[in-house]
Design a protein around this motif. Structure first.
Motif, PDB file in Angstrom:
ATOM      1  N   LYS A  87      -8.151   0.391   8.886  1.00 30.62           N
ATOM      2  CA  LYS A  87      -8.991  -0.754   9.242  1.00 30.62           C
ATOM      3  C   LYS A  87      -8.965  -1.842   8.175  1.00 30.62           C
ATOM      4  O   LYS A  87      -9.202  -3.018   8.463  1.00 30.62           O
ATOM      5  CB  LYS A  87     -10.432  -0.293   9.468  1.00 30.62           C
ATOM      6  N   SER A  88      -8.659  -1.459   6.930  1.00 36.07           N
ATOM      7  CA  SER A  88      -8.685  -2.425   5.833  1.00 36.07           C
ATOM      8  C   SER A  88      -7.385  -3.210   5.700  1.00 36.07           C
ATOM      9  O   SER A  88      -7.342  -4.235   5.009  1.00 36.07           O
ATOM     10  CB  SER A  88      -8.959  -1.698   4.504  1.00 36.07           C
ATOM     11  N   LEU A  89      -6.305  -2.739   6.347  1.00 37.24           N
ATOM     12  CA  LEU A  89      -5.013  -3.397   6.214  1.00 37.24           C
ATOM     13  C   LEU A  89      -5.026  -4.774   6.863  1.00 37.24           C
ATOM     14  O   LEU A  89      -5.637  -4.977   7.912  1.00 37.24           O
ATOM     15  CB  LEU A  89      -3.909  -2.535   6.831  1.00 37.24           C
ATOM     16  N   VAL A  90      -4.315  -5.702   6.232  1.00 30.62           N
ATOM     17  CA  VAL A  90      -4.305  -7.098   6.676  1.00 30.62           C
ATOM     18  C   VAL A  90      -2.877  -7.502   7.020  1.00 30.62           C
ATOM     19  O   VAL A  90      -1.921  -7.120   6.338  1.00 30.62           O
ATOM     20  CB  VAL A  90      -4.854  -8.017   5.561  1.00 30.62           C
ATOM     21  N   ALA A  91      -2.724  -8.281   8.079  1.00 33.58           N
ATOM     22  CA  ALA A  91      -1.403  -8.769   8.482  1.00 33.58           C
ATOM     23  C   ALA A  91      -0.715  -9.449   7.297  1.00 33.58           C
ATOM     24  O   ALA A  91      -1.349 -10.199   6.552  1.00 33.58           O
ATOM     25  CB  ALA A  91      -1.528  -9.737   9.652  1.00 33.58           C
ATOM     26  N   GLY A  92       0.565  -9.156   7.135  1.00 35.81           N
ATOM     27  CA  GLY A  92       1.325  -9.701   6.014  1.00 35.81           C
ATOM     28  C   GLY A  92       1.489  -8.708   4.876  1.00 35.81           C
ATOM     29  O   GLY A  92       2.354  -8.887   4.018  1.00 35.81           O
ATOM     30  N   HIS A 117       0.858  -1.186   0.000  1.00 35.98           N
ATOM     31  CA  HIS A 117       0.000   0.000   0.000  1.00 35.98           C
ATOM     32  C   HIS A 117       0.893   1.236   0.000  1.00 35.98           C
ATOM     33  O   HIS A 117       1.870   1.305   0.748  1.00 35.98           O
ATOM     34  CB  HIS A 117      -0.886   0.029   1.253  1.00 35.98           C
ATOM     35  N   VAL A 118       0.562   2.216  -0.842  1.00 39.54           N
ATOM     36  CA  VAL A 118       1.328   3.458  -0.911  1.00 39.54           C
ATOM     37  C   VAL A 118       0.386   4.615  -0.608  1.00 39.54           C
ATOM     38  O   VAL A 118      -0.710   4.696  -1.191  1.00 39.54           O
ATOM     39  CB  VAL A 118       1.969   3.649  -2.297  1.00 39.54           C
ATOM     40  N   VAL A 119       0.819   5.501   0.303  1.00 38.69           N
ATOM     41  CA  VAL A 119      -0.065   6.600   0.716  1.00 38.69           C
ATOM     42  C   VAL A 119       0.668   7.933   0.725  1.00 38.69           C
ATOM     43  O   VAL A 119       1.847   8.022   1.046  1.00 38.69           O
ATOM     44  CB  VAL A 119      -0.663   6.344   2.122  1.00 38.69           C
ATOM     45  N   MET A 120      -0.065   8.977   0.326  1.00 33.73           N
ATOM     46  CA  MET A 120       0.363  10.360   0.482  1.00 33.73           C
ATOM     47  C   MET A 120      -0.763  11.114   1.172  1.00 33.73           C
ATOM     48  O   MET A 120      -1.945  10.751   1.038  1.00 33.73           O
ATOM     49  CB  MET A 120       0.654  11.013  -0.875  1.00 33.73           C
ATOM     50  N   ASP A 121      -0.404  12.154   1.899  1.00 31.15           N
ATOM     51  CA  ASP A 121      -1.394  12.956   2.618  1.00 31.15           C
ATOM     52  C   ASP A 121      -2.272  13.714   1.624  1.00 31.15           C
ATOM     53  O   ASP A 121      -1.765  14.446   0.777  1.00 31.15           O
ATOM     54  CB  ASP A 121      -0.673  13.928   3.544  1.00 31.15           C
ATOM     55  N   ALA A 122      -3.592  13.523   1.728  1.00 30.63           N
ATOM     56  CA  ALA A 122      -4.535  14.244   0.880  1.00 30.63           C
ATOM     57  C   ALA A 122      -5.288  15.315   1.671  1.00 30.63           C
ATOM     58  O   ALA A 122      -6.284  15.861   1.184  1.00 30.63           O
ATOM     59  CB  ALA A 122      -5.530  13.266   0.249  1.00 30.63           C
ATOM     60  N   GLU A 129      -6.628   6.377  -5.515  1.00 22.43           N
ATOM     61  CA  GLU A 129      -7.940   6.789  -5.007  1.00 22.43           C
ATOM     62  C   GLU A 129      -7.731   7.702  -3.813  1.00 22.43           C
ATOM     63  O   GLU A 129      -6.615   7.818  -3.306  1.00 22.43           O
ATOM     64  CB  GLU A 129      -8.742   5.562  -4.557  1.00 22.43           C
ATOM     65  N   ILE A 130      -8.795   8.353  -3.382  1.00 21.62           N
ATOM     66  CA  ILE A 130      -8.775   9.115  -2.129  1.00 21.62           C
ATOM     67  C   ILE A 130      -9.613   8.344  -1.124  1.00 21.62           C
ATOM     68  O   ILE A 130     -10.757   7.977  -1.413  1.00 21.62           O
ATOM     69  CB  ILE A 130      -9.328  10.538  -2.325  1.00 21.62           C
ATOM     70  N   ILE A 131      -9.023   8.066   0.041  1.00 27.32           N
ATOM     71  CA  ILE A 131      -9.696   7.236   1.034  1.00 27.32           C
ATOM     72  C   ILE A 131      -9.496   7.846   2.411  1.00 27.32           C
ATOM     73  O   ILE A 131      -8.459   8.448   2.698  1.00 27.32           O
ATOM     74  CB  ILE A 131      -9.141   5.788   0.988  1.00 27.32           C
ATOM     75  N   ASP A 132     -10.501   7.714   3.281  1.00 25.45           N
ATOM     76  CA  ASP A 132     -10.362   8.189   4.655  1.00 25.45           C
ATOM     77  C   ASP A 132      -9.256   7.409   5.351  1.00 25.45           C
ATOM     78  O   ASP A 132      -9.136   6.187   5.186  1.00 25.45           O
ATOM     79  CB  ASP A 132     -11.671   7.999   5.420  1.00 25.45           C
ATOM     80  N   GLN A 133      -8.454   8.122   6.128  1.00 24.12           N
ATOM     81  CA  GLN A 133      -7.328   7.477   6.796  1.00 24.12           C
ATOM     82  C   GLN A 133      -7.781   6.334   7.706  1.00 24.12           C
ATOM     83  O   GLN A 133      -7.182   5.247   7.698  1.00 24.12           O
ATOM     84  CB  GLN A 133      -6.550   8.515   7.608  1.00 24.12           C
TER      85      GLN A 133
END
Length: 226
Positions: free
Chosen positions: A150-155, A111-116, A141-145
């Motif tokens: 909450k969507s991240l999965v172990a691994g 997952h790659v994120v930048m501050d929106a 996409e733009i997604i709530d932090q």
């Protein structure tokens, strides 16, 4: 192929020069100077250092976004001006893809994120192979932090400058990539763009524009008042 690569998508703007696929020079902008003031003298000095003239450039690669509205506008317009003067080919690169390319660890789903702003991220997902090549499997996409965490999965793994001051929110079992590799760079933008160019992709000079992924606050205010 004499190539200039330019990233101005974040406050840590940088330039890189390549001869073919070989990196010749890379340099961060002076953080104490506005991008508009720093970009021209830095480019002039780097090109002179390798014995080129700006008109020698054959390929100009630039980060298109997501990122800073002002930074992206400056970067793309500079790239287009240089390409016009030099008669060079242009390639635009997604900023998140450049960040994914910098990952120095063995990962699979990244997952790659930048501050929106507004408690949101610019977000994309990449699947990476054993050779470190990352293929986009979820477009930017733009997604709530909170929703992303909450969507991240172990691994899974996560990277990007959006993690600054928020990496402690990452769930247990999700790997956070080394902070030194969170930011996009001119070198990373260049390597992605050169790979695309060698695969036969380039962008029409006249239609190359920043990709903001959302309207500016000023545009949204005007629409609300209309």
């Amino acid at each position: 192929m004499k190539t200039l690569a330019l990233d101005t998508s974040t406050r840590q703007s940088s330039l890189a020069l390549f001869q073919g696929s070989e990196l010749l020079l890379a340099q961060w902008f002076d953080p104490n100077m506005p991008t508009t003031q720093a970009i021209t003298p830095l480019l002039r000095d780097l090109v002179a250092e390798v014995g080129w003239k700006p008109t020698d450039l054959q390929l100009v690669i630039v980060s298109q976004g997501p990122g800073s509205f002002t930074g992206l506008r400056i970067g793309v317009m500079t790239a287009k001006t240089i390409a016009y003067v030099a008669g060079a080919t242009t390639v635009g690169v997604n900023s998140l893809r450049a960040i994914a390319a910098r990952c120095n660890e063995q990962v699979s789903r990244l997952h790659v994120v930048m501050d929106a702003q507004r408690n949101q991220f610019f977000h994309a997902i990449y699947e990476c192979n054993d050779q470190g090549k990352c293929l986009e499997v979820l477009e930017t996409e733009i997604i709530d932090q909170e929703a992303l965490m909450k969507s991240l999965v172990a691994g899974e793994s996560i990277t990007g400058p959006g993690l600054r001051n928020k990496h402690q929110l990452v769930p247990e079992g999700v790997r956070v990539v080394d902070e030194n590799y969170w930011a996009p760079t001119g070198e990373a933008v260049g390597r992605v763009g050169i790979s695309d160019f060698l695969a036969g992709r380039s962008d029409d000079f006249w239609s190359l524009n920043p990709k903001y992924y959302r309207k500016s606050a000023a545009e949204e205010k005007l629409e609300a008042e209309a």
